[in-house]
Design an enzyme around this catalytic site. Structure first.
Site, PDB file in Angstrom:
ATOM      1  N   TYR A 124       0.919  -0.936  -0.025  1.00  0.00           N
ATOM      2  CA  TYR A 124       0.162   0.266  -0.180  1.00  0.00           C
ATOM      3  C   TYR A 124       1.305   1.415  -0.154  1.00  0.00           C
ATOM      4  O   TYR A 124       1.654   1.517   0.717  1.00  0.00           O
ATOM      5  CB  TYR A 124      -0.779   0.063   1.631  1.00  0.00           C
ATOM      6  CG  TYR A 124      -1.640  -1.535   1.515  1.00  0.00           C
ATOM      7  CD1 TYR A 124      -2.609  -1.841   0.129  1.00  0.00           C
ATOM      8  CD2 TYR A 124      -2.400  -1.583   2.685  1.00  0.00           C
ATOM      9  CE1 TYR A 124      -2.901  -3.207   0.955  1.00  0.00           C
ATOM     10  CE2 TYR A 124      -2.791  -2.345   3.097  1.00  0.00           C
ATOM     11  CZ  TYR A 124      -3.661  -3.915   2.059  1.00  0.00           C
ATOM     12  OH  TYR A 124      -3.891  -4.456   2.522  1.00  0.00           O
ATOM     13  N   CYS A 161       1.124   3.107   3.566  1.00  0.00           N
ATOM     14  CA  CYS A 161       1.673   2.213   4.573  1.00  0.00           C
ATOM     15  C   CYS A 161       2.942   2.659   4.971  1.00  0.00           C
ATOM     16  O   CYS A 161       3.759   2.182   4.405  1.00  0.00           O
ATOM     17  CB  CYS A 161       1.418   0.678   4.188  1.00  0.00           C
ATOM     18  SG  CYS A 161       2.520  -0.218   5.419  1.00  0.00           S
TER      19      CYS A 161
END
Length: 377
Positions: A109, A112
């Site tokens: 992601y 992240c």
């Protein structure tokens, strides 16, 4: 074989150029030996004797000219032999380079902080990699994996690395050792499964901050033993403390929560419906989750103060005499902290941090180091 030919031709040439009285043993035997060396395998013993006889006759008719020619040939032969040896050595060294043919695919992601840590490491070391953005709702991109978290790094399509700190430690070990395969390195980081306080199974790696190096390699990388301890301490700090300050700060207010999810949806992989749902429902949910995280980690009512203190503690640990914690170059702790903080870029929390702490100079220098792949060499 090439070196033997060169030495023999040089001896022949010097013997030809010497006065007749100084030639021990006669020139004929030396020239015959040279002829035999070049022709024995091609024409057999009988042919070698015929060719050597012809060459001896030629020498008797024009010895000095032939000596010059043989010396010149020997010199050229020596040059070619040395050139081939150097080229072969360079080719062997290049083949040992771990980056040659290393195919890396990062499942992530983008927003992240753990994934950002891995990207910071790969960028700084100039390791080319392909990114697969994972849909955080369905996660179809990693359905093939029993490990359902990101980041996941696939090496050469068949070796799977999990956990950001394990990925970084194993890759760094591989880059330093050069002679060890990634599969062998990964055996040094076995998975350990256990139940957390909520009864949920978790996977941990107790030695994930260690580099698996020989004593000599460790000494070269960390001339002072305290450098290694310091690096490990702050890498652990980034995972256990700094990363937990991100959510409470970027979701501090409803406005910041909406801005954060707008950024997440824009940079992530969502369908139109998922993006709309994530932006409004997710923002509201994370606003309340951030409150719970603040309580769990004993943060102040104004969570910005915890962020400011953490960042200033980091800058103080580096000190005024070092550009990075690693000295003139970033170490793994520098890359970890930079990767965590970088996910806030463009958000209010990031701007407040840059304006209210002393981190700006270090952060901009880290940006430059990662952008220019300064760790390649």
């Amino acid at each position: 074989m090439a070196a033997s030919c060169v030495r023999l031709f040089a001896k022949v040439g010097w013997r030809v150029l010497e006065p007749q009285s100084h030639r021990p043993g006669g020139l004929s035997s030396l020239v015959a030996d040279a002829a035999l060396l070049g022709t024995r395998r091609a024409v057999g013993p009988a042919g070698a004797r015929l060719r050597s006889a012809g060459l001896v006759a030629g020498v008797r008719g024009g010895g000095r000219a032939l000596g010059c020619a043989v010396l010149l040939g020997g010199g050229l032969g020596l040059y070619q032999a040395a050139r081939c040896s150097v080229q072969r050595h360079l080719a062997e060294e290049e083949s040992k380079a771990p980056r040659a043919g290393l195919q890396l695919t990062l499942y992530q992601y983008k927003t992240c902080p753990f994934c950002s840590k891995v990207r910071a490491f790969l960028d700084y070391h100039g390791l080319p990699y392909t990114v697969v953005e994972v849909n955080p709702v369905m996660r179809q991109e990693i359905k093939w994996s029993s490990y359902r978290k990101v980041p996941i790094l696939m090496v050469d399509g068949d070796v799977q690395l999990n956990d950001s700190s394990v990925i970084i430690s194993s890759l760094k070990t591989f880059l330093v050792t050069r002679q060890t395969s990634m599969t062998e390195v990964l055996r040094c980081y076995p998975e350990m499964k256990s139940l957390n306080e909520r009864g949920k199974e978790v996977t941990e790696y107790n030695n994930k901050y260690w580099l698996m190096l020989s004593q000599e390699e460790t000494q070269q990388l960390y001339p002072d033993k305290e450098e290694q301890k310091e690096e490990m301490k702050w890498r652990r700090w980034a995972d256990d403390w700094l990363v937990h300050l991100i959510s409470p700060n970027v979701y501090r207010t409803t406005g910041e929560a909406l801005a954060s999810f707008d950024y997440i949806v824009r940079e992530g992989k969502f369908s139109t419906f998922e993006g709309f749902f994530a932006k409004y429902v997710g923002a509201a949910a994370m606003f309340f989750i951030a409150k719970r995280l603040k309580s769990r980690h004993n943060l102040q009512d104004d969570v910005r103060q915890d962020l400011y203190k953490a960042v200033d503690d980091w800058v103080a640990a580096i000190g005024r005499k070092r550009t990075f914690m690693g000295g003139d170059r970033p170490n793994l702790a520098d890359l970890a902290v930079f990767g965590v903080l970088r996910v806030m870029e463009g958000l209010e929390a990031f701007n407040d941090m840059m304006n209210n702490t002393k981190v700006r100079r270090w952060y901009r220098r880290m940006e430059e180091a990662a952008l220019n792949h300064e760790g390649r060499h």
